[in-house]
Design a protein around this motif. Structure first.
Motif, PDB file in Angstrom:
ATOM      1  N   ARG A  71       0.844  -1.202   0.000  1.00  0.00           N
ATOM      2  CA  ARG A  71       0.000   0.000   0.000  1.00  0.00           C
ATOM      3  C   ARG A  71       0.873   1.243   0.000  1.00  0.00           C
ATOM      4  O   ARG A  71       1.376   1.665   1.041  1.00  0.00           O
ATOM      5  CB  ARG A  71      -0.923   0.017   1.224  1.00  0.00           C
ATOM      6  N   LYS A  73      -0.123   4.151  -0.405  1.00  0.00           N
ATOM      7  CA  LYS A  73      -0.776   5.265   0.280  1.00  0.00           C
ATOM      8  C   LYS A  73      -0.501   5.271   1.791  1.00  0.00           C
ATOM      9  O   LYS A  73      -0.794   6.241   2.461  1.00  0.00           O
ATOM     10  CB  LYS A  73      -2.275   5.269   0.002  1.00  0.00           C
ATOM     11  N   ASP A  74       0.065   4.202   2.288  1.00  0.00           N
ATOM     12  CA  ASP A  74       0.373   4.164   3.720  1.00  0.00           C
ATOM     13  C   ASP A  74       1.827   4.542   4.032  1.00  0.00           C
ATOM     14  O   ASP A  74       2.246   4.462   5.195  1.00  0.00           O
ATOM     15  CB  ASP A  74       0.059   2.776   4.305  1.00  0.00           C
ATOM     16  N   HIS A  83       1.276   0.154  10.551  1.00  0.00           N
ATOM     17  CA  HIS A  83       1.205   0.301   9.090  1.00  0.00           C
ATOM     18  C   HIS A  83       2.540   0.017   8.409  1.00  0.00           C
ATOM     19  O   HIS A  83       3.570   0.532   8.819  1.00  0.00           O
ATOM     20  CB  HIS A  83       0.733   1.704   8.696  1.00  0.00           C
TER      21      HIS A  83
HETATM   22 MG    MG Z   1      -5.674   1.998   5.945  1.00  0.00          MG
END
Ligand code: MG
Ligand code: ATP
Length: 586
Positions: A71, A73-74, A83
């Motif tokens: 991800r 976006k993390d 995360h």
């Molecule tokens: Mg999330």
């Protein structure tokens, strides 16, 4: 329980209950419009939507997997306890539940509780669950609320959230979607904010960790925005493997478990610094090394676009943090080797790529050093350094402020660290005060954002081409929103170029001129017009000399330097052939 045992236990549990274990799919999804596989369900989308027949291809409607995910976006969240960029997701599915052998909410919740309490031994008293609260178009998920209650989760630990938190999908504007229900784990008071309303999804603390998301696809969203019940329902679930393993091993995060510890320890040895004193740096480095190893193992090459850009970004980010820890130039190599050791047995595609991975990392390191040198040369050219120049380096070369300070100190350049800090603080205060003034009172119109919109429009036409036309614009006190015609998603590189161009014009401190003329004259002079609008005979033309000329009612800033720093925060689709940018001035 170590990581390897946990993966096996999960698959065994569901296999014993009639599921078929499907190997992880690639991090590069079949769907070319998506950058990375970001969830276990991705490889099953055609089956979940009913486009393909799950029985035909898997001979089973019940599936489970341990899926590699990434991800992008993390990225900014990495360093916290929960995360990662690359992570693994454990999942189980029941696809096409209208048939007799399917399970839905009750079955999914029962399995989840059984696996968590009986197999891995989590304490049920620490579970809090979230459920969908309902919305004007879709009713509350009363069924899930009832089931959790019947299975022994007391009502005060069943909390309701709306569309944003507890409703999944559809992936595009239409298609399967439904409420979700999540199991959160209470890590205890010492992780908490102590506020009365603290609970799952707390904005102030990380006491509650979302472990398992159960999605109940029971609706189809239609073209007209309405929802219809799906004849063929699906269960789609996902557990964050790293999160679960850290809780099982009684650790704050996965970095202290067997998934990361050997990487962290190697970094400690090489740097001579301790993880405990520099947690954030160590965590970011370890996460990004692991992410880079997996991306390269899938054939991704560092570049300035798309997947390659994300790879370059995490490599450089880790290298920057490596410098801050005094790690030597090639520190990445032993850390990557450790990563390959840890995952070699689990993901067989990684080990054969070892030589390739290490070479690519070394080459990227060399390139980064060159960029760094160029940036440092720039720095030497300054005969004094103020916050503005520091900011320029920060933007142009991606130097973190800590690094600029460190480089300045090394060269004994004109200002010492303290002076520099003072300058920086002053600058921050000025920009903060500016921002407060600009946005104070709330709701007022910002001429600066209006001017920024014109600069953005011109920059988009320069970078993407003359086909770019304004399709809509909306400016609030905090941000601008600009819709424009363009057939595809902008690449990360294009976004950066547009930002740079706008910021260059801001730096150039250009005066904005305003002239009245006839509509026809305006068009002849090359002024852009928002074609949907009807214009009066006399119009005003605002011009940023040599860059932008538009028919517009204003008001605008007087000089571009008043704008501060321009930043694009989002680029997304608005409608077919139309993209939308949201941007701010900082
Ligand atoms: Mg999330
Ligand atoms: P969060 O709100 O905590 O970021 P999410 O809502 O984005 O989680 P989902 O998209 O529901 O998470 O993904 C399913 C599960 O995967 C989550 O319950 C969580 O345990 C895990 N997960 C999600 N994002 C990450 C990440 N960046 N790193 C590690 N695990 C993650």
């Amino acid at each position: 329980m170590n990581a390897k045992e946990l993966r096996n236990k999960f698959l065994e549990f569901f296999e014993e209950r009639g599921h078929r274990a499907v190997p992880s799919s690639s991090l590069i999804p079949g769907d070319p419009s998506v950058l990375f596989t970001s969830a276990g369900m991705q490889q099953f989308i055609p089956y979940l939507s009913g486009q393909k027949d799950v029985l035909k291809d898997f001979n089973n409607r019940h599936l489970c997997s341990v899926q590699k995910c990434f991800r992008a976006k993390d990225i900014e969240e990495v360093g916290d306890d929960t995360h990662h960029t690359f992570f693994e997701m454990l999942g189980n599915w029941s696809i096409g539940q209208d048939s007799e052998d399917g399970y839905f909410k009750e079955g999914a919740i029962e399995y989840a509780l059984e696996f968590f309490t009986k197999v891995v031994g989590l304490n049920k008293d620490k579970f809090w669950v979230t459920v969908f609260s309902g919305d004007k178009d879709i009713p509350q998920d009363k069924e899930s609320i009832r089931i959790w209650g019947e299975k022994g989760i007391p009502a005060e630990r069943v909390v309701k959230f709306g569309i944003a938190d507890n409703f999944w999908g559809p992936v595009s504007n239409t298609g399967p979607c439904g409420p979700c229900s999540e199991i959160h784990y209470d890590r205890g008071k010492k992780y908490g904010c102590g506020e009365k309303d603290c609970g799952p999804n707390c904005k102030k603390c990380k006491r509650f960790v979302e472990l398992w998301n159960l999605v109940f696809m029971e609706y189809n969203k239609n073209e007209d925005g309405s929802y219809a019940k799906l004849p063929q329902k699906n269960v789609d679930t996902g557990i964050g493997f790293e999160r679960l393993i850290s809780i099982l091993q009684g650790k704050d995060s996965a970095y202290e478990t067997d998934l990361f510890l050997p990487i962290i320890q190697t970094a400690e040895e090489i740097s001579g610094k301790s993880y405990g004193d520099n947690k954030n740096y160590f965590r970011i480095i370890a996460d990004h090394v692991r992410g880079a190893v997996f991306l390269i193992s899938e054939g991704i090459i560092p570049s300035n676009v798309e997947r390659g850009y994300i790879l370059r970004r995490i490599l450089r980010r880790a290298m920057r943090y490596g410098r801050l820890l005094n790690l030597p130039e090639n520190f990445f190599i032993p850390l990557a080797q450790k990563t390959i050791e840890i995952y070699g047995n689990i993901y067989p595609e990684v080990k054969p790529q070892e030589a390739n991975i290490l070479t690519m990392i070394r080459q990227e390191g060399e390139k980064f050093e060159k960029t760094l040198e160029a940036g440092l040369k720039e720095l030497e050219r300054f005969n004094e350094v103020d916050a503005e120049k520091a900011f320029y380096l920060y933007q142009t070369f991606g130097f973190p402020l800590e690094m600029i300070q460190e480089e300045l100190a090394k060269r004994a350049l004109f200002v010492d660290g303290e002076e520099f800090d003072k300058e920086l603080k002053k600058h921050q205060e000025i920009s903060r005060a500016g921002a407060e003034k600009k946005f104070g009172g709330g709701g007022e119109f910002s001429p600066e954002l209006h001017t920024a919109t014109h600069l953005l429009h011109a920059a988009l036409r320069k970078v993407l081409g003359e086909h770019v036309r304004q399709m809509g614009s909306d400016i609030t006190a905090e941000r601008l929103r600009f819709d424009f015609s363009h057939p595809q998603k902008m690449t990360a590189e294009e976004i950066e170029q547009v930002e740079d161009l706008v910021n260059q014009k801001i730096k150039d401190d250009l005066e904005i001129s305003k002239r009245e003329m006839s509509h026809e004259e305006a068009l002849k002079s090359g002024a852009l017009a928002f074609f949907k609008e009807k214009y009066p005979e006399k119009v005003t033309v605002y011009e940023v000399p040599g860059f932008s000329k538009e028919i517009c009612a204003g008001p605008h800033a007087e000089r571009t330097s008043q704008l501060g720093l321009f930043k694009i925060i989002k680029e997304e689709s608005s409608s077919a052939g139309v993209r939308r940018i949201k941007a701010v001035l900082q």
